[in-house]
Design a protein around this motif. Structure first.
Motif, mmCIF file in Angstrom:
data_model
loop_
_atom_site.group_PDB
_atom_site.id
_atom_site.type_symbol
_atom_site.label_atom_id
_atom_site.label_comp_id
_atom_site.label_asym_id
_atom_site.label_seq_id
_atom_site.Cartn_x
_atom_site.Cartn_y
_atom_site.Cartn_z
ATOM 1 N N SER A 54 0.844 -1.196 0.000
ATOM 2 C CA SER A 54 0.000 0.000 0.000
ATOM 3 C C SER A 54 0.879 1.246 0.000
ATOM 4 O O SER A 54 2.052 1.192 0.388
ATOM 5 N N PHE A 55 0.306 2.380 -0.401
ATOM 6 C CA PHE A 55 1.114 3.589 -0.559
ATOM 7 C C PHE A 55 1.726 4.068 0.757
ATOM 8 O O PHE A 55 2.819 4.646 0.766
ATOM 9 N N ASP A 56 1.066 3.826 1.902
ATOM 10 C CA ASP A 56 1.625 4.328 3.153
ATOM 11 C C ASP A 56 2.916 3.613 3.545
ATOM 12 O O ASP A 56 3.704 4.137 4.344
ATOM 13 N N SER A 57 3.172 2.451 2.966
ATOM 14 C CA SER A 57 4.433 1.751 3.236
ATOM 15 C C SER A 57 5.630 2.469 2.619
ATOM 16 O O SER A 57 6.785 2.234 3.020
ATOM 17 N N LEU A 58 5.372 3.336 1.641
ATOM 18 C CA LEU A 58 6.466 4.066 1.005
ATOM 19 C C LEU A 58 7.165 5.002 1.988
ATOM 20 O O LEU A 58 8.347 5.325 1.814
ATOM 21 N N PHE A 59 6.458 5.460 3.015
ATOM 22 C CA PHE A 59 7.069 6.370 3.977
ATOM 23 C C PHE A 59 8.193 5.697 4.771
ATOM 24 O O PHE A 59 9.100 6.375 5.254
ATOM 25 N N TRP A 60 8.149 4.365 4.897
ATOM 26 C CA TRP A 60 9.240 3.656 5.576
ATOM 27 C C TRP A 60 10.538 3.777 4.772
ATOM 28 O O TRP A 60 11.621 3.877 5.344
ATOM 29 N N GLY A 61 10.404 3.765 3.458
ATOM 30 C CA GLY A 61 11.577 3.978 2.606
ATOM 31 C C GLY A 61 12.146 5.376 2.776
ATOM 32 O O GLY A 61 13.368 5.573 2.709
ATOM 33 N N THR A 62 11.266 6.356 2.998
ATOM 34 C CA THR A 62 11.722 7.724 3.245
ATOM 35 C C THR A 62 12.593 7.785 4.501
ATOM 36 O O THR A 62 13.678 8.385 4.496
ATOM 37 N N ALA A 63 12.131 7.170 5.566
ATOM 38 C CA ALA A 63 12.894 7.166 6.819
ATOM 39 C C ALA A 63 14.244 6.485 6.641
ATOM 40 O O ALA A 63 15.273 6.958 7.156
ATOM 41 N N LEU A 64 14.273 5.393 5.912
ATOM 42 C CA LEU A 64 15.526 4.679 5.664
ATOM 43 C C LEU A 64 16.502 5.557 4.888
ATOM 44 O O LEU A 64 17.706 5.560 5.162
ATOM 45 N N GLY A 65 15.991 6.312 3.913
ATOM 46 C CA GLY A 65 16.851 7.200 3.139
ATOM 47 C C GLY A 65 17.505 8.263 3.998
ATOM 48 O O GLY A 65 18.712 8.535 3.871
ATOM 49 N N PHE A 66 16.757 8.876 4.903
ATOM 50 C CA PHE A 66 17.334 9.902 5.770
ATOM 51 C C PHE A 66 18.358 9.306 6.736
ATOM 52 O O PHE A 66 19.390 9.925 7.025
ATOM 53 N N ALA A 67 18.088 8.116 7.246
ATOM 54 C CA ALA A 67 19.039 7.471 8.157
ATOM 55 C C ALA A 67 20.347 7.146 7.437
ATOM 56 O O ALA A 67 21.441 7.353 7.979
ATOM 57 N N ALA A 68 20.244 6.648 6.205
ATOM 58 C CA ALA A 68 21.451 6.347 5.426
ATOM 59 C C ALA A 68 22.230 7.625 5.114
ATOM 60 O O ALA A 68 23.469 7.639 5.142
ATOM 61 N N SER A 69 21.520 8.713 4.828
ATOM 62 C CA SER A 69 22.180 9.991 4.585
ATOM 63 C C SER A 69 22.986 10.431 5.795
ATOM 64 O O SER A 69 24.135 10.884 5.670
#
Length: 439
Positions: free
Chosen positions: A163-178
């Protein structure tokens, strides 16, 4: 272009930008779908309001963050702001009310308002050669375009299984990796030549910016770019879902057209800017994007556009948009001393996003009240106004070295160096509070 990746510090910073923007791109698609899920046909107004809140945070927070940034360790500041963004992203999947979207967007974008100008101002401190920096600007533009090309494509693939709301987990992962990539390198933190008060530090970048002719032209071009991108980013979801009756994945495809055109421009620009000055390249890009949006308005008035046609038009708008804004870092770097660079980048961040602050809600309102054709036509007119103002405000010819005098300085002042006539490139500072006219 890729030779600059031999610089370890820049390589890590670029990778940090890439992963953060990959996550941001997923959030862009998910936020549009969340707005549609919560508000249906009024999604454009909800998304426009959310983006307006984003702009309010950018305009109000960036100058204040820049004022305090010079007293902070730059690496520690960037890492902390990345982690704040990651925490906010983790909260977005649990949103059930529109007001919750607005609150979280304000917190998220307040952190970005502190992060982005400081990050951008770091690059010319790492890459001091202008040709290398020009290539870095293009690579950074390519990184930004992940939000409009790779991220929507990834989002389209993920939406087939989650579902589309699962995409926000990818956002959090991106900021943590940054954050992890930024903390892995040492970053320069230029210090001011003399202590300044909070008000002086907060307003210094904007004062330098508005007193520099080329930067006043850049501000007008930022208005043009904001008018055109507002149509794309705010209204694509309604055009595709509402007017064309297509599925979520088609929204990602249309946005990918905009990102693809922008990426193509980023590949072309380094070679082009070696042959041509910034001004004609940027004005030509703005002209192309404006003319394309005018064409889209005419085609929309005749008959509903297909997804393929919309994607192709958005690609041309993206090419012109990138050609207009990618060289801006060169102008900002030339227009400030190293210790003022973060403040001037923050000024560009603030003033350009003030344009979006006006145009995002206007775009959503035009779409909601009058439909796609009127929205495209009105935003084309606004973009044309900015283009004409830029051509007037930014002189077509300006000598690199400008003769001027300093009647307030003694003849033996170190700045004068005993040379007559006194001439050098002008950068607004304490000795040059105004831009002198060329003789």
């Amino acid at each position: 272009m890729l030779k600059i990746l031999r610089n370890r510090t820049y390589r890590h910073l670029l990778a940090a930008q890439e992963v953060a923007l990959l996550g941001t791109g997923l959030a862009t698609v998910a936020l549009g779908l969340l707005a549609y899920d919560l508000a249906g046909e009024s999604a454009a107004m909800v998304l426009g309001t959310a983006l307006t809140i984003k702009m309010v945070a950018y305009v109000s927070i960036a100058p204040v963050a820049a004022a305090f940034a010079e007293r902070l360790d730059r690496r520690r500041m960037l890492v902390t702001l990345d982690m704040v963004r990651a925490v906010v992203a983790l909260c977005l999947p649990f949103v059930t009310e529109i007001w919750q979207v607005y609150v979280l967007i304000f917190v998220l974008q307040s952190a970005s308002a502190g992060f982005t100008p400081a990050f951008q101002a770091t690059i010319p401190d790492v890459l001091t050669d202008e040709q290398e920096y020009t290539k870095a600007l293009s690579l950074s533009r390519l990184a930004y375009d992940l939000e409009n090309l790779v991220s929507p494509m990834l989002a389209a693939a993920l939406l087939l299984v989650v579902s589309f709301d699962s995409l926000f987990w990818g956002t959090a992962l991106g900021f943590a990796a940054s954050a992890l990539l930024v903390v892995s390198v040492a970053l320069p933190s230029p210090t001011p030549r003399q202590p300044r008060g909070v008000f002086d530090r907060t307003t210094r970048g904007i004062r330098i910016y508005l007193r520099t002719p080329r930067l006043r032209g850049l501000l007008a071009l930022s208005w043009t770019a904001a008018a055109l991108s507002a149509m794309v980013l705010v209204n694509t979801v309604v055009i595709v879902r509402g007017d064309l009756g297509l599925q979520d994945s088609a929204v990602a495809i249309a946005l990918a057209g905009f990102g693809g055109g922008s990426m193509l421009a980023a590949f072309v620009l380094p070679a082009l800017l070696e042959r041509l000055p910034d001004r004609p390249v940027m004005l030509a890009g703005a002209t192309l994007a404006t003319a394309t949006m005018a064409t889209a308005a005419l085609l929309s008035a005749v008959a509903p556009m297909s997804l393929a046609m919309l994607t192709a038009l958005w690609a041309l708008v993206g090419f012109g948009y990138s050609s207009t804004l990618t060289p801006s870092g060169r102008l900002l770097t030339r227009s400030a001393h190293p210790e003022d660079r973060a403040a001037v980048f923050a000024a560009q961040f603030t003033l350009s996003h003030a344009c979006w602050l006006v145009l995002y809600p206007l775009s959503g309102w035009l779409m909601t009240q009058h439909g796609a054709t009127v929205a495209m036509a009105a935003l084309t007119v606004l973009a044309l106004g900015g283009l004409m103002l830029a051509a007037w405000a930014w002189p077509a010819f300006q000598p690199r070295s400008i003769a001027h005098d300093h009647p307030d300085l003694p003849a033996d002042h170190p700045h004068l160096s005993g040379v007559e006539p006194h001439a050098h490139p002008i950068i607004i500072d304490d000795l040059h509070p105004r831009y002198p006219h060329a003789p």
